[in-house]
Design a protein around this motif. Structure first.
Motif, short mmCIF file in Angstrom:
data_model
loop_
_atom_site.label_atom_id
_atom_site.label_comp_id
_atom_site.label_asym_id
_atom_site.label_seq_id
_atom_site.Cartn_x
_atom_site.Cartn_y
_atom_site.Cartn_z
N THR A 131 10.11 -0.57 3.88
CA THR A 131 10.56 -1.84 3.30
C THR A 131 10.93 -1.67 1.83
OG1 THR A 131 8.24 -2.42 2.88
CG2 THR A 131 9.26 -3.26 4.90
N LEU A 132 10.11 -0.90 1.10
CA LEU A 132 10.42 -0.64 -0.30
C LEU A 132 11.70 0.16 -0.42
CD1 LEU A 132 6.95 0.23 -1.91
CD2 LEU A 132 8.39 -1.76 -2.38
N PHE A 133 11.88 1.15 0.45
CA PHE A 133 13.07 1.99 0.37
C PHE A 133 14.33 1.20 0.71
CE2 PHE A 133 15.95 5.33 2.08
CZ PHE A 133 16.07 6.07 0.90
N ALA A 134 14.23 0.29 1.68
CA ALA A 134 15.37 -0.55 2.02
C ALA A 134 15.74 -1.45 0.84
CB ALA A 134 15.05 -1.39 3.26
N SER A 135 14.73 -2.01 0.19
CA SER A 135 14.98 -2.84 -0.99
C SER A 135 15.61 -2.02 -2.11
CB SER A 135 13.68 -3.47 -1.48
OG SER A 135 13.10 -4.29 -0.49
N PHE A 136 15.13 -0.79 -2.26
CA PHE A 136 15.68 0.09 -3.29
C PHE A 136 17.14 0.40 -3.01
CE2 PHE A 136 16.83 4.48 -4.35
CZ PHE A 136 16.77 4.41 -5.73
N LEU A 137 17.48 0.71 -1.76
CA LEU A 137 18.87 1.01 -1.42
C LEU A 137 19.78 -0.16 -1.73
CD1 LEU A 137 18.58 2.92 2.00
CD2 LEU A 137 19.15 3.87 -0.25
N LEU A 138 19.33 -1.38 -1.41
CA LEU A 138 20.12 -2.57 -1.68
C LEU A 138 20.32 -2.74 -3.18
CD1 LEU A 138 21.50 -5.22 -0.90
CD2 LEU A 138 19.24 -6.30 -0.89
N ALA A 139 19.21 -2.67 -3.94
CA ALA A 139 19.29 -2.87 -5.38
C ALA A 139 20.12 -1.78 -6.04
CB ALA A 139 17.88 -2.89 -5.98
N ALA A 140 19.91 -0.52 -5.64
CA ALA A 140 20.63 0.60 -6.24
C ALA A 140 22.13 0.50 -5.97
CB ALA A 140 20.09 1.92 -5.71
N THR A 141 22.48 0.11 -4.75
CA THR A 141 23.89 -0.02 -4.41
C THR A 141 24.56 -1.11 -5.22
OG1 THR A 141 23.47 0.75 -2.15
CG2 THR A 141 25.52 -0.45 -2.53
N ILE A 142 23.88 -2.24 -5.34
CA ILE A 142 24.44 -3.35 -6.12
C ILE A 142 24.63 -2.95 -7.57
CG2 ILE A 142 23.97 -5.67 -7.01
CD1 ILE A 142 22.56 -6.23 -4.33
N ILE A 143 23.62 -2.29 -8.13
CA ILE A 143 23.70 -1.87 -9.53
C ILE A 143 24.81 -0.85 -9.74
CG2 ILE A 143 22.46 -0.58 -11.32
CD1 ILE A 143 19.90 -1.98 -10.33
N CYS A 144 24.96 0.09 -8.80
CA CYS A 144 25.95 1.15 -8.95
C CYS A 144 27.39 0.64 -8.84
CB CYS A 144 25.70 2.25 -7.93
SG CYS A 144 24.26 3.28 -8.27
N VAL A 145 27.59 -0.42 -8.06
CA VAL A 145 28.95 -0.94 -7.90
C VAL A 145 29.27 -2.03 -8.92
CG1 VAL A 145 28.96 -0.40 -5.44
CG2 VAL A 145 28.30 -2.70 -6.19
N THR A 146 28.28 -2.43 -9.71
CA THR A 146 28.52 -3.42 -10.76
C THR A 146 29.25 -2.76 -11.93
OG1 THR A 146 26.50 -4.63 -10.19
CG2 THR A 146 27.46 -5.05 -12.37
N PRO A 147 30.39 -3.32 -12.36
CA PRO A 147 31.12 -2.73 -13.49
C PRO A 147 30.26 -2.63 -14.73
CG PRO A 147 32.48 -4.36 -12.36
CD PRO A 147 31.09 -4.49 -11.77
N GLY A 148 30.29 -1.48 -15.36
CA GLY A 148 29.51 -1.25 -16.58
C GLY A 148 30.16 -0.17 -17.42
N PRO A 149 29.53 0.24 -18.52
CA PRO A 149 30.12 1.24 -19.43
C PRO A 149 30.47 2.56 -18.73
CG PRO A 149 28.24 0.18 -20.46
CD PRO A 149 28.25 -0.29 -19.04
#
Length: 208
Positions: A6-24
């Protein structure tokens, strides 16, 4: 023994969202994709991934040691993580800028592009805070040793980040044209990502 699913699934979701969010970092990769072509964009993405890997290794060593000696620090990290995700959400919602890029026309060696991108990532204090505040949220005392969990999560995050940045590098010409022509589209992306950051902060708050 393994990382809780469950933690890993949450991590994958959060990491994916963060990585595709436009940033520097994404803007940096995009600028080289436009000015140096697809290979230049991928080279910049590889450099950013190299910097992320170094951060992941340092996090797995230093943070794990502190947590093993002072278990109460996990609550501190969770609190910092909540504040940081809230800050990200506010920053993204307030960001009304477009994704213009700096197209430098002179060709550069791909190794030099990757090196510059890695240095930019390594010297970004927000990235350091991110690793310290984010990765420990998804570790568990019932799984692998904390250092191994942090390193594994860090490597997964690096992989997701490289995939996202490389995709931007490969398609930066079309993406930059779309963003430049439609500020409304950029705004919708920012609002959606900002709301998700608030949701993740709320999830962490309920877990304390």
């Amino acid at each position: 023994m393994e990382i809780q699913s469950t933690l890993f699934a949450s991590f994958l979701l959060a990491a994916t969202i963060i990585c595709v969010t436009p940033g520097p970092d994404m803007l940096y990769v995009m600028s080289f994709g436009v000015s140096q072509g697809r290979s230049g964009g991928v080279a910049a993405a590889a450099g950013v991934a190299g910097g992320m890997f170094v951060h992941a290794v340092l996090c797995s060593l230093g943070v794990a040691l502190l947590i093993s000696q002072y278990p109460w620090l996990m609550l501190v990290f969770k609190a910092v993580g909540i504040c940081y995700l809230t800050y990200l959400g506010i920053s993204i919602l307030r960001d009304k800028s477009d994704l213009s890029v700096n197209a430098e026309r002179s060709k550069r060696p791909y190794a030099h592009i990757a090196y510059k991108a890695m240095i930019v990532n390594l010297t970004n204090p927000k990235v350091i805070v991110f690793y310290v505040a984010f990765l420990p949220q998804f570790t568990s005392n019932s799984g692998w040793p904390v250092p191994l969990q942090l390193l594994t999560l860090g490597l997964v995050f690096v992989t997701i980040g490289f995939a996202a940045d490389a995709a931007v590098g490969l398609a930066s010409g079309a993406l930059s044209k779309r963003f430049a022509e439609s500020k409304t589209f950029t705004r919708k992306v920012n609002v959606s990502c900002g709301i998700v950051m608030f949701f993740l902060a709320a999830v962490l708050l309920l877990d304390i």
